[in-house]
Design a protein around this motif. Structure first.
Motif, PDB file in Angstrom:
ATOM      1  N   VAL A  48     -27.125 -15.595 -66.481  1.00 54.22           N
ATOM      2  CA  VAL A  48     -26.347 -15.876 -67.682  1.00 54.22           C
ATOM      3  C   VAL A  48     -25.411 -14.714 -68.011  1.00 54.22           C
ATOM      4  O   VAL A  48     -24.197 -14.909 -68.140  1.00 54.22           O
ATOM      5  N   ALA A  49     -25.968 -13.514 -68.146  1.00 53.30           N
ATOM      6  CA  ALA A  49     -25.140 -12.379 -68.555  1.00 53.30           C
ATOM      7  C   ALA A  49     -25.836 -11.085 -68.178  1.00 53.30           C
ATOM      8  O   ALA A  49     -27.062 -11.025 -68.085  1.00 53.30           O
ATOM      9  N   THR A  50     -25.027 -10.037 -67.984  1.00 52.38           N
ATOM     10  CA  THR A  50     -25.581  -8.719 -67.736  1.00 52.38           C
ATOM     11  C   THR A  50     -24.629  -7.656 -68.255  1.00 52.38           C
ATOM     12  O   THR A  50     -23.448  -7.927 -68.491  1.00 52.38           O
ATOM     13  N   MET A  51     -25.140  -6.480 -68.451  1.00 52.25           N
ATOM     14  CA  MET A  51     -24.344  -5.367 -68.930  1.00 52.25           C
ATOM     15  C   MET A  51     -24.627  -4.161 -68.055  1.00 52.25           C
ATOM     16  O   MET A  51     -25.776  -3.804 -67.822  1.00 52.25           O
ATOM     17  N   ARG A  52     -23.564  -3.552 -67.576  1.00 49.89           N
ATOM     18  CA  ARG A  52     -23.715  -2.358 -66.744  1.00 49.89           C
ATOM     19  C   ARG A  52     -24.038  -1.180 -67.648  1.00 49.89           C
ATOM     20  O   ARG A  52     -23.322  -0.899 -68.592  1.00 49.89           O
ATOM     21  N   ARG A  53     -25.125  -0.509 -67.367  1.00 48.61           N
ATOM     22  CA  ARG A  53     -25.619   0.500 -68.301  1.00 48.61           C
ATOM     23  C   ARG A  53     -24.729   1.740 -68.322  1.00 48.61           C
ATOM     24  O   ARG A  53     -24.722   2.471 -69.291  1.00 48.61           O
ATOM     25  N   THR A  54     -23.984   1.994 -67.248  1.00 46.64           N
ATOM     26  CA  THR A  54     -23.214   3.238 -67.167  1.00 46.64           C
ATOM     27  C   THR A  54     -22.004   3.234 -68.102  1.00 46.64           C
ATOM     28  O   THR A  54     -21.646   4.276 -68.660  1.00 46.64           O
ATOM     29  N   ASP A  55     -21.376   2.064 -68.259  1.00 48.85           N
ATOM     30  CA  ASP A  55     -20.180   2.039 -69.089  1.00 48.85           C
ATOM     31  C   ASP A  55     -20.150   0.865 -70.065  1.00 48.85           C
ATOM     32  O   ASP A  55     -19.168   0.689 -70.791  1.00 48.85           O
ATOM     33  N   GLY A  56     -21.222   0.058 -70.073  1.00 46.77           N
ATOM     34  CA  GLY A  56     -21.299  -1.034 -71.030  1.00 46.77           C
ATOM     35  C   GLY A  56     -20.474  -2.249 -70.688  1.00 46.77           C
ATOM     36  O   GLY A  56     -20.400  -3.204 -71.480  1.00 46.77           O
ATOM     37  N   ARG A  57     -19.872  -2.261 -69.504  1.00 48.59           N
ATOM     38  CA  ARG A  57     -19.082  -3.440 -69.140  1.00 48.59           C
ATOM     39  C   ARG A  57     -20.009  -4.631 -68.928  1.00 48.59           C
ATOM     40  O   ARG A  57     -21.123  -4.500 -68.444  1.00 48.59           O
ATOM     41  N   THR A  99     -33.910  -3.796 -64.632  1.00 48.33           N
ATOM     42  CA  THR A  99     -34.020  -3.141 -63.341  1.00 48.33           C
ATOM     43  C   THR A  99     -33.366  -1.769 -63.430  1.00 48.33           C
ATOM     44  O   THR A  99     -32.425  -1.575 -64.198  1.00 48.33           O
ATOM     45  N   LEU A 100     -33.868  -0.849 -62.631  1.00 47.83           N
ATOM     46  CA  LEU A 100     -33.245   0.468 -62.565  1.00 47.83           C
ATOM     47  C   LEU A 100     -31.995   0.367 -61.713  1.00 47.83           C
ATOM     48  O   LEU A 100     -32.031  -0.212 -60.624  1.00 47.83           O
ATOM     49  N   GLY A 101     -30.911   0.893 -62.207  1.00 47.78           N
ATOM     50  CA  GLY A 101     -29.683   0.830 -61.430  1.00 47.78           C
ATOM     51  C   GLY A 101     -28.470   0.948 -62.329  1.00 47.78           C
ATOM     52  O   GLY A 101     -28.567   0.743 -63.532  1.00 47.78           O
ATOM     53  N   GLY A 102     -27.342   1.257 -61.729  1.00 46.26           N
ATOM     54  CA  GLY A 102     -26.146   1.507 -62.509  1.00 46.26           C
ATOM     55  C   GLY A 102     -25.020   0.521 -62.303  1.00 46.26           C
ATOM     56  O   GLY A 102     -23.871   0.805 -62.655  1.00 46.26           O
ATOM     57  N   ASN A 103     -25.363  -0.675 -61.795  1.00 46.54           N
ATOM     58  CA  ASN A 103     -24.309  -1.639 -61.503  1.00 46.54           C
ATOM     59  C   ASN A 103     -24.616  -2.982 -62.167  1.00 46.54           C
ATOM     60  O   ASN A 103     -25.511  -3.083 -62.979  1.00 46.54           O
ATOM     61  N   TYR A 104     -23.805  -3.991 -61.822  1.00 42.92           N
ATOM     62  CA  TYR A 104     -24.097  -5.349 -62.233  1.00 42.92           C
ATOM     63  C   TYR A 104     -25.144  -5.926 -61.287  1.00 42.92           C
ATOM     64  O   TYR A 104     -25.115  -5.657 -60.091  1.00 42.92           O
ATOM     65  N   TYR A 105     -26.013  -6.747 -61.805  1.00 42.65           N
ATOM     66  CA  TYR A 105     -27.008  -7.408 -60.964  1.00 42.65           C
ATOM     67  C   TYR A 105     -27.106  -8.857 -61.401  1.00 42.65           C
ATOM     68  O   TYR A 105     -27.564  -9.149 -62.506  1.00 42.65           O
ATOM     69  N   LEU A 106     -26.671  -9.750 -60.534  1.00 46.89           N
ATOM     70  CA  LEU A 106     -26.520 -11.152 -60.896  1.00 46.89           C
ATOM     71  C   LEU A 106     -27.613 -12.039 -60.333  1.00 46.89           C
ATOM     72  O   LEU A 106     -27.669 -13.220 -60.657  1.00 46.89           O
ATOM     73  N   THR A 107     -28.453 -11.472 -59.500  1.00 47.60           N
ATOM     74  CA  THR A 107     -29.464 -12.265 -58.808  1.00 47.60           C
ATOM     75  C   THR A 107     -30.845 -11.890 -59.313  1.00 47.60           C
ATOM     76  O   THR A 107     -31.146 -10.690 -59.448  1.00 47.60           O
ATOM     77  N   PRO A 108     -31.704 -12.882 -59.598  1.00 46.78           N
ATOM     78  CA  PRO A 108     -33.046 -12.564 -60.094  1.00 46.78           C
ATOM     79  C   PRO A 108     -33.810 -11.584 -59.210  1.00 46.78           C
ATOM     80  O   PRO A 108     -34.587 -10.779 -59.716  1.00 46.78           O
ATOM     81  N   ALA A 109     -33.599 -11.621 -57.918  1.00 48.79           N
ATOM     82  CA  ALA A 109     -34.368 -10.782 -57.006  1.00 48.79           C
ATOM     83  C   ALA A 109     -34.146  -9.291 -57.250  1.00 48.79           C
ATOM     84  O   ALA A 109     -34.976  -8.471 -56.863  1.00 48.79           O
TER      85      ALA A 109
END
Length: 124
Positions: A48-57, A99-109
């Motif tokens: 549905v939606a996600t937010m990149r933690r590094t810059d809030g995009r 999840t730990l990480g600094g990017n977009y993640y669109l897949t449940p896995a």
């Protein structure tokens, strides 16, 4: 490790709004990328939606773009999903994930931690 608890689901008429909240435990909430997914009966879990933690995009599924808004409050260890102009096809159980990480993640896995889900039902 982080534990997630969603709230805010319910029954709403088409065209209405709801705001989902996802409260996270732990002191390192800001280190986690957060996402919202949903699953309707008989269907697979979908992004549905996600937010990149590094810059809030933010990034949204095409089906909700312009209607849903993801946001987070690191001071409250909470991520939100504001849902406007709801449609019957938005009916599903909504899950937040981390999840730990600094990017977009669109897949449940990609997500290691999940909440229990909150039901959203939109009547026509």
């Amino acid at each position: 490790q982080v534990q997630l608890v969603e709230s805010g689901g319910g029954l709403v008429q088409a065209g209405g709004s709801l705001r989902l909240s996802c409260a996270a435990s732990g002191r390192t909430f800001s280190s986690y990328a957060m996402g919202w997914f949903r699953q309707a009966p008989g269907k697979e879990r979908e992004f549905v939606a996600t937010m990149r933690r590094t810059d809030g995009r933010t990034y949204y599924a095409d089906s909700v773009k312009g209607r849903f808004t993801i946001s987070r409050d690191n001071a409250k260890n909470t991520v939100y999903l504001q849902m406007n102009s709801l449609k019957p096809e938005d009916t599903a159980v909504y899950y937040c994930a981390a999840t730990l990480g600094g990017n977009y993640y669109l897949t449940p896995a990609f997500y290691h931690y999940w909440g229990q889900g909150t039901q959203v039902t939109v009547s026509s």
